[in-house]
Design a protein around this motif. Sequence first.
Motif, short mmCIF file in Angstrom:
data_model
loop_
_atom_site.label_atom_id
_atom_site.label_comp_id
_atom_site.label_asym_id
_atom_site.label_seq_id
_atom_site.Cartn_x
_atom_site.Cartn_y
_atom_site.Cartn_z
N GLU A 211 -4.55 11.75 68.17
CA GLU A 211 -4.39 10.33 67.92
C GLU A 211 -5.67 9.61 68.31
O GLU A 211 -6.30 9.93 69.32
CB GLU A 211 -3.19 9.76 68.68
N LEU A 212 -6.05 8.65 67.47
CA LEU A 212 -7.27 7.88 67.69
C LEU A 212 -6.92 6.40 67.61
O LEU A 212 -6.41 5.92 66.59
CB LEU A 212 -8.31 8.24 66.62
N PHE A 213 -7.16 5.67 68.69
CA PHE A 213 -6.92 4.24 68.76
C PHE A 213 -8.25 3.51 68.62
O PHE A 213 -9.16 3.73 69.43
CB PHE A 213 -6.27 3.85 70.09
N ILE A 214 -8.37 2.66 67.61
CA ILE A 214 -9.62 1.93 67.38
C ILE A 214 -9.30 0.44 67.27
O ILE A 214 -8.46 0.03 66.47
CB ILE A 214 -10.36 2.43 66.13
N TYR A 215 -9.98 -0.38 68.08
CA TYR A 215 -9.63 -1.80 68.06
C TYR A 215 -10.60 -2.63 68.88
O TYR A 215 -11.40 -2.10 69.66
CB TYR A 215 -8.21 -2.01 68.60
N THR A 216 -10.52 -3.94 68.68
CA THR A 216 -11.08 -4.91 69.60
C THR A 216 -9.91 -5.54 70.36
O THR A 216 -8.79 -5.55 69.86
CB THR A 216 -11.88 -6.00 68.87
N PRO A 217 -10.13 -6.05 71.56
CA PRO A 217 -9.02 -6.58 72.36
C PRO A 217 -8.35 -7.79 71.72
O PRO A 217 -8.95 -8.52 70.93
CB PRO A 217 -9.69 -6.96 73.68
N ASN B 99 -18.44 13.52 68.48
CA ASN B 99 -18.52 14.86 69.07
C ASN B 99 -17.20 15.25 69.73
O ASN B 99 -16.77 16.40 69.66
CB ASN B 99 -19.67 14.92 70.08
N TYR B 100 -16.56 14.28 70.40
CA TYR B 100 -15.28 14.56 71.05
C TYR B 100 -14.24 15.01 70.02
O TYR B 100 -13.53 16.01 70.22
CB TYR B 100 -14.79 13.31 71.78
N LEU B 101 -14.16 14.28 68.91
CA LEU B 101 -13.18 14.63 67.87
C LEU B 101 -13.56 15.95 67.19
O LEU B 101 -12.69 16.77 66.88
CB LEU B 101 -13.10 13.51 66.84
N GLU B 102 -14.83 16.16 66.98
CA GLU B 102 -15.29 17.38 66.31
C GLU B 102 -14.98 18.62 67.14
O GLU B 102 -14.72 19.70 66.60
CB GLU B 102 -16.79 17.27 66.05
N LYS B 103 -14.95 18.46 68.46
CA LYS B 103 -14.66 19.59 69.35
C LYS B 103 -13.17 19.78 69.60
O LYS B 103 -12.78 20.60 70.42
CB LYS B 103 -15.39 19.40 70.68
N GLY B 104 -12.35 19.00 68.89
CA GLY B 104 -10.91 19.20 69.00
C GLY B 104 -10.20 18.30 69.97
O GLY B 104 -9.05 18.58 70.35
N GLY B 105 -10.83 17.18 70.38
CA GLY B 105 -10.19 16.23 71.29
C GLY B 105 -8.90 15.68 70.70
O GLY B 105 -8.81 15.44 69.49
N LYS B 106 -7.91 15.46 71.54
CA LYS B 106 -6.57 15.08 71.07
C LYS B 106 -6.25 13.60 71.24
O LYS B 106 -5.35 13.10 70.56
CB LYS B 106 -5.50 15.90 71.79
N LYS B 107 -6.90 12.92 72.16
CA LYS B 107 -6.60 11.50 72.36
C LYS B 107 -7.89 10.74 72.61
O LYS B 107 -8.61 11.03 73.56
CB LYS B 107 -5.64 11.28 73.52
N ALA B 108 -8.15 9.75 71.75
CA ALA B 108 -9.36 8.96 71.89
C ALA B 108 -9.04 7.48 71.76
O ALA B 108 -8.22 7.09 70.93
CB ALA B 108 -10.38 9.36 70.82
N VAL B 109 -9.67 6.69 72.59
CA VAL B 109 -9.51 5.23 72.57
C VAL B 109 -10.91 4.64 72.47
O VAL B 109 -11.73 4.80 73.39
CB VAL B 109 -8.79 4.72 73.83
N ALA B 110 -11.18 3.96 71.36
CA ALA B 110 -12.48 3.34 71.13
C ALA B 110 -12.30 1.84 70.99
O ALA B 110 -11.82 1.35 69.97
CB ALA B 110 -13.13 3.93 69.88
N VAL B 111 -12.66 1.12 72.05
CA VAL B 111 -12.62 -0.35 72.03
C VAL B 111 -14.04 -0.80 71.70
O VAL B 111 -14.88 -0.92 72.59
CB VAL B 111 -12.13 -0.90 73.38
#
Length: 457
Positions: free
Chosen positions: A158-164, A21-33
């Motif tokens: 930009e979207l950051f997707i990762y495990t630590p 939903n964040y990306l669909e609404k036009g969010g510019k920076k996301a970090v998903a750990v």
Amino acid sequence: MNIQLPAGGWKPRPKQMPLWNYLEKGGKKAVAVWHRRYGKDELALRRTSIAMIERPGTYWHMLPEATQARKAIWEAINPHTGRRRIDEAFPQELRKSTRENEMFLKFGESTWQVVGSDNFNSLVGSPPVGIVYSEWPLANPSAAAYLRPILAENNGWELFIYTPRGRNHGLTTYERAKKDPEAFCERLTVEDTRAISVERLAEELQWYKSEYGVEDGEAFYRQEYYCDFNAPLIGAILGRYIERAERSQRVSDQIRHDPEGAPIEISSDIGFRDTAAWWFWQPTLGGYTLIDHDSDRGLDADDWIERIQSKGYEIGHIWLPKDAKAKTFQSRHSAMERFLKAFSSNVVRVVPAESVTNRINAARRVVERCQFAQSACEEGLNGLRAWCYEWDDELKVYSKEPLHNFASHHGDAFSYGAQVMEQLEAKKPKEDDTPKGYTLNDLWAEHDKTLSRVQRI
């Protein structure tokens, strides 16, 4: 033609919806750990396919290395359907072209490419308007620093997707996003998603222990499924030493350059038009203060000379690696020759030849007596935390050689410096012993004296 995206009836999982939903609404920076096997890349591919139709432009999906990107994304097969994941996310009906060798496709009026953080600045074409950084803790952090202004200018995302992977720039990215009111930041463990059964998790834990040993296996399991930033990076060379320095408050912004103190010793790992790293050591009573660190790519020796001079430090010596003597087709003069021309001939030195193992051992001994200026050395510290041995999948052991990635430049530069510091401590030359009027030939003659007869042959 009526094609609905996401294609194939794919839908985000319930716990994935906040990010979607964040990306669909036009969010510019996301970090998903998110924990392993929770569909991070799958969601990123599906969301990118929609973004490419909504806004024509250039889009990248970046992994740490281009070769890894090909296996993990471009050639990856969905085990449930037997189809390539990129074919599911980007239906052939909407594609105008596909270039296998370049991992590139044109989808609608947009282009999408799988790239590596090891070659991002060699790509040509329009600047990106959307970038996915996958496996971010293992990637070169300078990639995001270089591309962030481009995204800002293009109003991109930009979207950051990762495990630590330990306490490196992955943690820094996560902590910064938590403090940014405009960013999306989320950490999901298996306890949050309940996506994997208790029985299967027990099997995974046993597999990791048998694959990597009990201690490393448990650490890897904690990273993969519980997103534990504090779990030690397996195979790390200096990670636990840096962690110890932090606990003993030897990493702090209260630590800084002493203008009245000893001249600065500079150690480096430098390559022509490649990533280079520099550590700035100030000897103190019983140890060393790492007052500064610098790193960049795409610069040659003249660029670095200018940057070092601009810092205004009183320099004791500049220690260059032995390959600084090498000349290239692009340059008539080696890095060594240009440094000798720019600085006093008594300042520039070559690090004596040693095995990688000896250098690493020196680094482990010396780092215990080092303190670090936290902000000034942030990138270098992240590199030291991520510096690790290469894992041999066939033999199931770690190699004696460090993995060559972004962290190796920081680790090599530090270990060269540690090696030199120990040698300077072992023999403190008298002032009148300092050679006068060094030439390039004199410098290399001295370097050759450090080699054994077998090495010279």
